[in-house]
Write a protein that holds these residues in place. Structure first.
Motif, PDB file in Angstrom:
ATOM      1  N   ALA A  16      43.482 -10.281 -48.699  1.00  0.00           N
ATOM      2  CA  ALA A  16      44.081  -9.907 -47.419  1.00  0.00           C
ATOM      3  C   ALA A  16      45.398  -9.163 -47.634  1.00  0.00           C
ATOM      4  N   SER A  19      44.645  -5.636 -48.981  1.00  0.00           N
ATOM      5  CA  SER A  19      44.077  -4.829 -47.900  1.00  0.00           C
ATOM      6  C   SER A  19      45.152  -4.406 -46.902  1.00  0.00           C
ATOM      7  N   ALA A  20      46.069  -5.294 -46.579  1.00  0.00           N
ATOM      8  CA  ALA A  20      47.130  -4.980 -45.622  1.00  0.00           C
ATOM      9  C   ALA A  20      48.060  -3.902 -46.168  1.00  0.00           C
ATOM     10  N   GLN A  22      47.157  -1.479 -48.348  1.00  0.00           N
ATOM     11  CA  GLN A  22      46.447  -0.215 -48.514  1.00  0.00           C
ATOM     12  C   GLN A  22      45.923   0.389 -47.214  1.00  0.00           C
ATOM     13  N   ILE A  23      45.952  -0.339 -46.125  1.00  0.00           N
ATOM     14  CA  ILE A  23      45.394   0.173 -44.866  1.00  0.00           C
ATOM     15  C   ILE A  23      46.279   1.282 -44.317  1.00  0.00           C
ATOM     16  N   LYS A  24      45.664   2.317 -43.746  1.00  0.00           N
ATOM     17  CA  LYS A  24      46.420   3.424 -43.162  1.00  0.00           C
ATOM     18  C   LYS A  24      46.912   3.014 -41.782  1.00  0.00           C
ATOM     19  N   ARG A  25      48.197   3.249 -41.544  1.00  0.00           N
ATOM     20  CA  ARG A  25      48.793   2.942 -40.254  1.00  0.00           C
ATOM     21  C   ARG A  25      49.411   4.220 -39.711  1.00  0.00           C
TER      22      ARG A  25
END
Length: 175
Positions: A16, A19-20, A22-25
């Motif tokens: 988690a 993933s947090a 590397q996630i695109k925001r």
């Protein structure tokens, strides 16, 4: 099995966390509304002339394209506007957009008064302005305002986060 439970918990927390990171925001997410607008300027023409000589000609070139849900046109004095809605169920929407561009570029029998090619605008969030800046000066001459507007445009374009600058409201120079 407390050891196995703790290992699985640590493993899930690690996944988690990675993933947090590397996630695109995006503050302004990219959204394609699947709508295109074709605008053609026909100077000095009445709405009837615009419709007969420009709008109908462009509509004829669009009839062969699959993937268009509907299109709506309006002919006003000096301007032809065609709004095209792409079928949301069609698989390859970029192919439809390319076909529309090719069809419009392939129209060669527009009146000689139409100097510019039809302008094709895609309705996407990235094509709409995020910020609008107005530049005014009390008692300022147009020459001074024009100079400062040019300087501001150069400084804004030097920023990495600015993709484009459009100027509006500046009158043509007169002698």
């Amino acid at each position: 099995r407390p050891l196995l439970e703790r290992l699985i918990l640590v493993f899930l927390i690690a996944i988690a966390f990675v993933s947090a990171i590397q996630i695109k925001r995006l503050a302004y997410p990219r959204v394609d509304f699947e709508i295109m607008t074709i605008t053609t300027i026909y100077p000095g023409a009445s709405p009837d002339d615009v419709e007969l000589n420009v709008t109908i000609t462009l509509e004829e070139s669009l009839k062969e394209i699959t993937g268009i849900e509907k299109y709506k046109s309006s002919s006003i004095e000096n301007i032809s506007i065609i709004n095209i809605t792409i079928d949301p169920d069609y698989e390859d929407k970029s192919e439809v957009k390319d076909n529309i561009r090719r069809a419009i570029d392939g129209v060669n029998d527009l009146p000689v008064e139409v100097k510019d090619r039809p302008f094709i605008f895609e309705h996407k969030t990235e094509n709409f302005p995020i910020f609008e800046v107005s530049l005014t000066m009390p008692g300022g001459e147009e020459k001074t305002i024009r100079f400062h507007a040019r300087q501001l445009k150069k400084k804004l374009l030097d920023l990495d986060s600015v993709s484009g600058v459009w100027q509006r409201g500046i009158r043509d120079r007169e002698y």
